[in-house]
Design a protein around this motif. Structure first.
Motif, PDB file in Angstrom:
ATOM      1  N   LEU A  72     -44.199 -69.831 -36.902  1.00  0.00           N
ATOM      2  CA  LEU A  72     -45.128 -69.726 -35.781  1.00  0.00           C
ATOM      3  C   LEU A  72     -44.505 -68.862 -34.685  1.00  0.00           C
ATOM      4  CD1 LEU A  72     -47.262 -72.590 -34.309  1.00  0.00           C
ATOM      5  CD2 LEU A  72     -45.879 -71.201 -32.766  1.00  0.00           C
ATOM      6  N   TYR A  73     -45.295 -67.931 -34.168  1.00  0.00           N
ATOM      7  CA  TYR A  73     -44.858 -67.097 -33.046  1.00  0.00           C
ATOM      8  C   TYR A  73     -45.083 -67.902 -31.767  1.00  0.00           C
ATOM      9  CZ  TYR A  73     -45.057 -63.228 -29.626  1.00  0.00           C
ATOM     10  OH  TYR A  73     -44.868 -62.422 -28.535  1.00  0.00           O
ATOM     11  N   ASP A  74     -44.008 -68.409 -31.202  1.00  0.00           N
ATOM     12  CA  ASP A  74     -44.116 -69.380 -30.113  1.00  0.00           C
ATOM     13  C   ASP A  74     -44.744 -68.780 -28.859  1.00  0.00           C
ATOM     14  OD1 ASP A  74     -43.845 -71.934 -29.106  1.00  0.00           O
ATOM     15  OD2 ASP A  74     -41.796 -71.640 -28.406  1.00  0.00           O
ATOM     16  N   GLY A  75     -44.377 -67.548 -28.515  1.00  0.00           N
ATOM     17  CA  GLY A  75     -44.930 -66.930 -27.316  1.00  0.00           C
ATOM     18  C   GLY A  75     -46.390 -66.545 -27.465  1.00  0.00           C
ATOM     19  N   SER A  76     -46.793 -66.221 -28.695  1.00  0.00           N
ATOM     20  CA  SER A  76     -48.157 -65.836 -29.039  1.00  0.00           C
ATOM     21  C   SER A  76     -48.738 -64.830 -28.035  1.00  0.00           C
ATOM     22  CB  SER A  76     -49.031 -67.085 -29.195  1.00  0.00           C
ATOM     23  OG  SER A  76     -48.785 -67.699 -30.450  1.00  0.00           O
ATOM     24  N   TRP A  77     -50.072 -64.840 -27.850  1.00  0.00           N
ATOM     25  CA  TRP A  77     -50.680 -63.784 -27.037  1.00  0.00           C
ATOM     26  C   TRP A  77     -50.320 -63.890 -25.561  1.00  0.00           C
ATOM     27  CZ3 TRP A  77     -52.032 -59.507 -29.105  1.00  0.00           C
ATOM     28  CH2 TRP A  77     -52.663 -58.533 -28.333  1.00  0.00           C
ATOM     29  N   ALA A  78     -49.939 -65.090 -25.099  1.00  0.00           N
ATOM     30  CA  ALA A  78     -49.502 -65.239 -23.706  1.00  0.00           C
ATOM     31  C   ALA A  78     -48.307 -64.335 -23.430  1.00  0.00           C
ATOM     32  CB  ALA A  78     -49.137 -66.697 -23.421  1.00  0.00           C
TER      33      ALA A  78
END
Length: 285
Positions: free
Chosen positions: A264-270
């Motif tokens: 999982l990409y923890d930072g994601s779109w934020a």
């Protein structure tokens, strides 16, 4: 009805049958977007599954980061979980007030920290209430319990790793946000973010993985969703979303179909949407 698996997903009937087992721990991991105008703590106080403890996604996070609810340091995770009376030898069931939304994030977090015996309650609190099952308002009696943490760093990715995966095309990147946000046709709910998606990502809105009653689709139907999205599951998968919450619904679905090499990409779109040096794609590709 999904097959019960105490490492991924269990039914309300399963939890009702095992709720009083001495090794069961139930966590309410409700979390909502500001636009939902819902207070998860207040809802927990007003009524929760008997014996449940409230897991605060925003508080049990890395407050050193400017990004929302990032993975907490191991020491903080251990101390907060111990304070909830959850530890080694416990079978954990996580639910939320939306059905199947934020609970998957906490399932993924426990898996990241090396705890395998954790499952999401399929359909969550809405299904529990619809079936007339009991709730309580009193807080549980909590006794400290040590939890051994063995963090699996392979389950989480940062912006540098995702940028490399996007450029090389050696991973399948799946985005759990709505199709309109993925295409860049709808504004982001957080100020200051560009619209669009990570180049090379595929759109798999998390709602497509769920039935109308908020339960997760069966494995064959999940595979059909991934196939329709053009997701190459022969490659390792990285999931992403708005802030790392609903991405975990994809991770849970992948685990349900036997796909175990996912992160999982923890930072994601934020993070990606605010990062000035990474590219943004629009449209369907």
């Amino acid at each position: 009805m999904a097959q019960d698996d105490p490492t991924t997903l269990v039914s309300t009937a399963w939890l009702a049958a095992h709720a009083k087992d001495p090794d069961i721990r139930v966590l309410d991991a409700s979390w909502y977007l500001p636009s939902d105008n819902r207070d998860p703590r207040a809802e927990f106080a007003a009524g929760h599954i008997p014996g449940a403890r409230f897991f605060d996604i925003d508080e049990i996070s890395d407050h050193r980061s400017d990004l929302p609810h990032m993975v907490p340091p191991v020491e903080k995770f251990m101390s907060r979980v111990r304070a909830l009376g959850v530890g080694d030898g416990h079978k954990i069931v996580v639910y939320d007030g939306a059905g199947l939304f934020s609970a998957a994030r906490v399932w993924w977090l426990f898996r990241l920290m090396g705890h395998q015996s954790v499952a999401v309650l399929d359909g969550g609190m809405p299904k529990w209430l619809a079936e007339g099952r009991p709730v309580e308002t009193s807080p549980p009696i909590i006794r400290d319990r040590h939890m051994t943490v063995r963090k699996n760093a392979g389950m989480v990715r940062d912006v540098t790793q995702v940028a490399q995966a996007s450029k090389l095309g050696n991973h399948t990147i799946l985005d759990a946000r709505s199709t309109a946000r993925f295409r860049g046709e709808a504004p982001e709910p957080r100020d200051g973010l560009r619209s669009g998606h990570i180049p090379g990502a595929r759109s798999v809105p998390f709602t497509q993985l769920l039935n109308d009653d908020g339960t997760m689709k069966d494995p064959d139907a999940l595979r059909a969703v991934f196939d329709a999205a053009g997701a190459d599951l022969d490659k390792p998968v990285i999931t992403t979303c708005g802030s790392g919450v609903t991405a975990a619904v994809i991770n849970l679905a992948l685990e349900r179909i036997g796909k175990t090499d996912h992160a999982l990409y923890d930072g994601s779109w934020a993070e990606w949407g605010a990062f000035p040096t990474v590219p943004v794609a629009t449209g369907d590709t």
